[in-house]
Design an enzyme around this catalytic site. Structure first.
Site, mmCIF file in Angstrom:
data_model
loop_
_atom_site.group_PDB
_atom_site.id
_atom_site.type_symbol
_atom_site.label_atom_id
_atom_site.label_comp_id
_atom_site.label_asym_id
_atom_site.label_seq_id
_atom_site.Cartn_x
_atom_site.Cartn_y
_atom_site.Cartn_z
ATOM 1 N N GLU A 30 25.097 32.916 74.172
ATOM 2 C CA GLU A 30 26.467 32.712 74.671
ATOM 3 C C GLU A 30 26.828 33.763 75.712
ATOM 4 O O GLU A 30 26.191 34.820 75.798
ATOM 5 C CB GLU A 30 27.475 32.727 73.525
ATOM 6 C CG GLU A 30 27.603 34.062 72.820
ATOM 7 C CD GLU A 30 28.967 34.243 72.162
ATOM 8 O OE1 GLU A 30 29.968 34.199 72.882
ATOM 9 O OE2 GLU A 30 29.005 34.440 70.935
ATOM 10 N N LYS A 164 33.032 38.377 61.243
ATOM 11 C CA LYS A 164 33.783 39.633 61.082
ATOM 12 C C LYS A 164 34.848 39.513 60.013
ATOM 13 O O LYS A 164 35.426 38.444 59.815
ATOM 14 C CB LYS A 164 34.477 39.979 62.395
ATOM 15 C CG LYS A 164 33.566 40.565 63.411
ATOM 16 C CD LYS A 164 34.361 41.411 64.405
ATOM 17 C CE LYS A 164 33.398 42.005 65.421
ATOM 18 N NZ LYS A 164 33.354 41.231 66.650
#
Ligand code: PSU
Ligand code: MN
Length: 315
Positions: A30, A164
């Site tokens: 990405e 996260k």
């Protein structure tokens, strides 16, 4: 026909085209992590290092971004530099693809955006840092990353260091389960938590052996079960942060976001930037280490998938 139309928007770099022609394994990468996830020049250096690592393991890296109204599959050094230096780069998820392509601006693809483009280019494995997910407080805000819907429908294996803890990891895993997205782990039973190794939530299936990972993924797709697979691998021990350290910082970042009424696609970049500032660079080293580790896991998976047998009789 639809696929041909879609593919008319792709520009593959010469190395990517050569790998495709030769049937060599490819690994998608990405670009949001380059444009929005890390500062210059570490972002460009890391992107190049990650590409070199993947090449060293016999796969071809294909970093994906939108440039000049085209979907670029594989970037030149100059294009990586452009993306890493520019300060106004669109963050491109599923919703944003038509706008940025027709507008002709610079676009860095998120997990969702990259999965769409990788699938169009026929790339089965995609390496990222961490996936988006269900945000804490989502029952009120409805803030659920489009990455999860993409995993539900687009058939690409996504290698990551978990998610996260700015997110509600438990709800993220529930959402993935609802949508039939298997979460595989390697090296440990639990899903990883990006800066820290252990999210305290179990992954669905632990598969340490890359051939088994490939067989699992191939079997899912052989069965016609469209959609992604998440492969979680923890940040290497030496680079990991402690849960206590990152949790305190996360609380601060979340409070800031709430106070400043940050909403929509700005939420994730805001939280990432705050955590980065609060750790004064320490988190950057962790981030770089985990992405490189993910790249190794992804390159090996791409190799194994290229060799995995098909159908029930395959060994
Ligand atoms: N999580 C991270 N680092 C990132 C992102 C997420 O730990 O860089 C980026 C990825 O590109 C991901 C996107 O796809 O943020 C998710 O954004 P949102 O929550 O707005 O869907
Ligand atoms: Mn969101």
């Amino acid at each position: 026909m639809v696929a041909d139309l879609a593919r008319s928007w792709l520009t593959c770099s010469a190395p990517v085209a050569a790998a495709q022609a030769a049937g060599r394994p490819l690994v998608a990468l990405e670009s949001s992590i380059i444009a929005h996830g890390m500062p210059y020049p570490e972002n460009v250096r890391t992107a190049r290092d990650v590409e070199a690592l993947i090449r060293g393991l016999g796969a071809e890296p294909a970093t994906i971004a939108l440039i000049g109204g085209r979907i670029h599959i594989g970037l030149s050094d100059d294009e990586l530099e452009l993306l890493g230096r520019a300060d106004r780069v669109h963050k491109v998820s599923r919703r944003d693809l038509p706008a940025v392509l027709t507008g002709g601006g610079l676009g860095a693809t998120t997990v969702a955006g990259t999965m769409i483009c990788a699938a169009l280019a026929g790339i089965e494995v995609f390496v990222t840092g961490g996936i988006g997910g269900v945000h804490r407080g989502a029952p009120e805000t409805f803030d659920i990353s489009a990455d999860l819907q993409e995993l539900a429908k687009t058939s690409v294996a996504v290698v990551c260091a978990g998610a996260k803890s700015i997110l509600d990891i438990g709800l993220t895993l529930e959402y993935l389960e609802t949508h039939g997205v298997p979460v595989l782990s390697c090296e440990q039973d639990n899903f990883a938590a990006f800066y820290t190794r252990d999210s305290s939530f179990r992954a669905d299936f632990r598969l340490d052996d890359v051939a088994e990972q490939a067989r699992f993924i191939r079997t899912k797709w052989d069965l016609g079960l469209a959609g992604g697979v998440v492969l979680s691998t923890p940040v290497p021990e030496a680079a990991a942060m402690t849960f206590e350290e990152i949790d305190a910082l996360t609380q601060q970042a979340l409070a800031q976001a709430k106070a400043q009424r940050i909403t929509g696609k700005a939420v994730t970049p805001f939280l990432l930037a705050h955590i980065k500032a609060l750790t004064s660079g320490r988190s950057l080293a962790t981030n770089i280490a985990l992405v490189k580790h993910n790249a190794e896991v992804g390159a090996r998976l791409a190799q194994a998938l290229a060799h995995a047998g098909r159908g029930a009789g395959a060994a």
